[in-house]
Scaffold this motif. Sequence first.
Motif, PDB file in Angstrom:
ATOM      1  N   LYS A  16       0.840  -1.281  -0.157  1.00 47.48           N
ATOM      2  CA  LYS A  16       0.146   0.052  -0.011  1.00 47.48           C
ATOM      3  C   LYS A  16       0.655   1.355  -0.015  1.00 47.48           C
ATOM      4  N   THR A  17       1.890   1.340   1.001  1.00 47.71           N
ATOM      5  CA  THR A  17       2.642   2.539   1.329  1.00 47.71           C
ATOM      6  C   THR A  17       3.592   2.682  -0.103  1.00 47.71           C
ATOM      7  N   ASP A  40      -1.722   6.602   7.980  1.00 48.31           N
ATOM      8  CA  ASP A  40      -1.284   5.267   8.903  1.00 48.31           C
ATOM      9  C   ASP A  40      -0.395   5.950   9.969  1.00 48.31           C
ATOM     10  N   ASN A  44       4.748   5.381   7.454  1.00 53.77           N
ATOM     11  CA  ASN A  44       5.643   4.982   6.435  1.00 53.77           C
ATOM     12  C   ASN A  44       5.685   5.918   5.353  1.00 53.77           C
ATOM     13  N   ASP A 128      -2.625   7.094   1.887  1.00 57.02           N
ATOM     14  CA  ASP A 128      -1.964   5.984   2.099  1.00 57.02           C
ATOM     15  C   ASP A 128      -3.019   5.326   3.391  1.00 57.02           C
ATOM     16  N   CYS A 129      -3.286   4.123   3.379  1.00 57.74           N
ATOM     17  CA  CYS A 129      -4.218   3.547   4.703  1.00 57.74           C
ATOM     18  C   CYS A 129      -3.232   2.557   5.704  1.00 57.74           C
TER      19      CYS A 129
HETATM   20 MG   LIG Z   1       1.676   0.793   4.741  1.00 60.63          MG
END
Ligand SMILES: [Mg+2]
Lengths: 257, 257
Positions: A16-17, A40, A44, A128-129
Amino acid sequence: ARSIVAVVNQKGGVGKTTTAVNLAASLAVAEQSTLLVDMDPQGNASSGVGVPPRSIERSVYDCLIAGMHLEDVVVETKVPHLTVLPAKQDLVAAEIELVDEADRASRLARVLDEAFTRGVPYRQVIIDCPPSLGLLTLNALVAAHSVLVPLQCEFYALEGLTYLMDTIDRVRNGLNADLEVDGVVLTMFDPRNNLAHQVSDEVKKHFSVYDAVVPRNIRLSEAPSHGLPILLYDAKSKGAEAYLALAREFLDRRAGK
Amino acid sequence: ARSIVAVVNQKGGVGKTTTAVNLAASLAVAEQSTLLVDMDPQGNASSGVGVPPRSIERSVYDCLIAGMHLEDVVVETKVPHLTVLPAKQDLVAAEIELVDEADRASRLARVLDEAFTRGVPYRQVIIDCPPSLGLLTLNALVAAHSVLVPLQCEFYALEGLTYLMDTIDRVRNGLNADLEVDGVVLTMFDPRNNLAHQVSDEVKKHFSVYDAVVPRNIRLSEAPSHGLPILLYDAKSKGAEAYLALAREFLDRRAGK
Ligand SMILES: [Mg+2]
Ligand SMILES: Nc1ncnc2c1ncn2[C@@H]1O[C@H](COP(=O)(O)OP(=O)(O)OP(=O)(O)O)[C@@H](O)[C@H]1O
Ligand SMILES: Nc1ncnc2c1ncn2[C@@H]1O[C@H](COP(=O)(O)OP(=O)(O)OP(=O)(O)O)[C@@H](O)[C@H]1O
Ligand SMILES: [Mg+2]
């Protein structure tokens, strides 16, 4: 028109990141004014663009909870046209502090709406989650126009996809009627691995999958330790090529809208 | 004496479930009566031992919320001496339903205590946790004697370690004074990768790290799609060897306690 995209998958470690940071950087390189929002508490995405959580005073927490203006919290990155709304560990407290608030799921949507009303210039917003479907991810789903789902082609990652899509449906039927699924992005793809092809074939039967596939590429996991997106760390790498191709396809999908 | 271990790391995709499932299975093969507790709503540990969430009626949720006895919910696995307390998606609701309860963090501890008082036979309890430090992981930390931390040797995974250790300290100063850090297990280790050696050297300076290192091994990611721990899927693989070595070292560290 402006595009707000949430990068979501409750399965951990699926990229994801890495996708949020490198898609955002690739869009910025294509001269799209881009905002990366880090929702998040791990921070990150912030570290990934060279704004580590320990280096900042204010964060997205201050926008969500204290009503601070987005413009007073965002940080410019080393990439032209890329700005980040950073996160740090205090974001964990937001989930608890918002529980009893009636508007708990739409705080991020309001922060962005109010900032756009004041004239902030971003054409692309990438969120971003964290690896869960709790209140922080819910805020991203309510604020977004569409959802991008990074998927590692492995068994455990496939298992969670149905629940994720159910959650998106629930948000569409509730707080965000316009929410669309933009598509699935296959990450860390290893073409020598049978399971990867089986999972990819299965996913393509049920979801829109981007043509751009991100291969497993060591340079992608090295770049964050230098606080750089892949384009600035190693522009010739397979990882950089993949995210540039993803950005091109991402813009093409939006061209007519 | 009995050992209850929580497998924890809020960073996603670092090998928590793979470690919980395969350590539990390796202990069972060593004739230790073992209970695997799945505290992740994704239910990956349950699937990993052949008890997929969709196949069960009752789950750990019923023990935590409805006070059901552990013995009435657990399921035997294909591995002798290995029993699982399975999870399914309803576990997500437990986090919300417990928020206002005074004993919200010690429900799992009570479920296990009461079961042991009734004479359930398990010598080893391994608890798989979700990728967060919320109420479900907190329940595992309060119920456990010690914490095992799987760590992928990459930059983002290293960043979260300090916060994890702070959280463990907080639990030790609060609800579980006896909580120890058992050690860090290096997972998906690729010896050709510089970053992996740098991260591993750094971690060894500050934490107790198990000698047994789990290499990246494709058979480990194939096994869950067959609902089998690696020992039953491919006992000759590097992954199986690594988890057997980990189980041996795990038992050696406990011998004499
Ligand atoms: Mg992440
Ligand atoms: N294509 C790739 N090739 C090699 N390594 C990758 C790739 N994509 C991501 N990684 C690495 O894999 C790990 C997991 O990726 P990442 O942290 O982006 O996933 P995530 O879904 O954001 O995780 P979390 O669930 O913890 O938020 C990171 O260490 C990252 O550097
Ligand atoms: N040593 C290994 N070699 C190859 N693949 C591995 C290894 N360990 C785990 N995997 C695979 O990597 C992925 C992530 O591992 P796993 O799901 O166990 O991590 P996790 O920390 O439990 O993730 P989450 O944070 O979502 O709970 C899975 O698809 C798993 O099959
Ligand atoms: Mg897991």
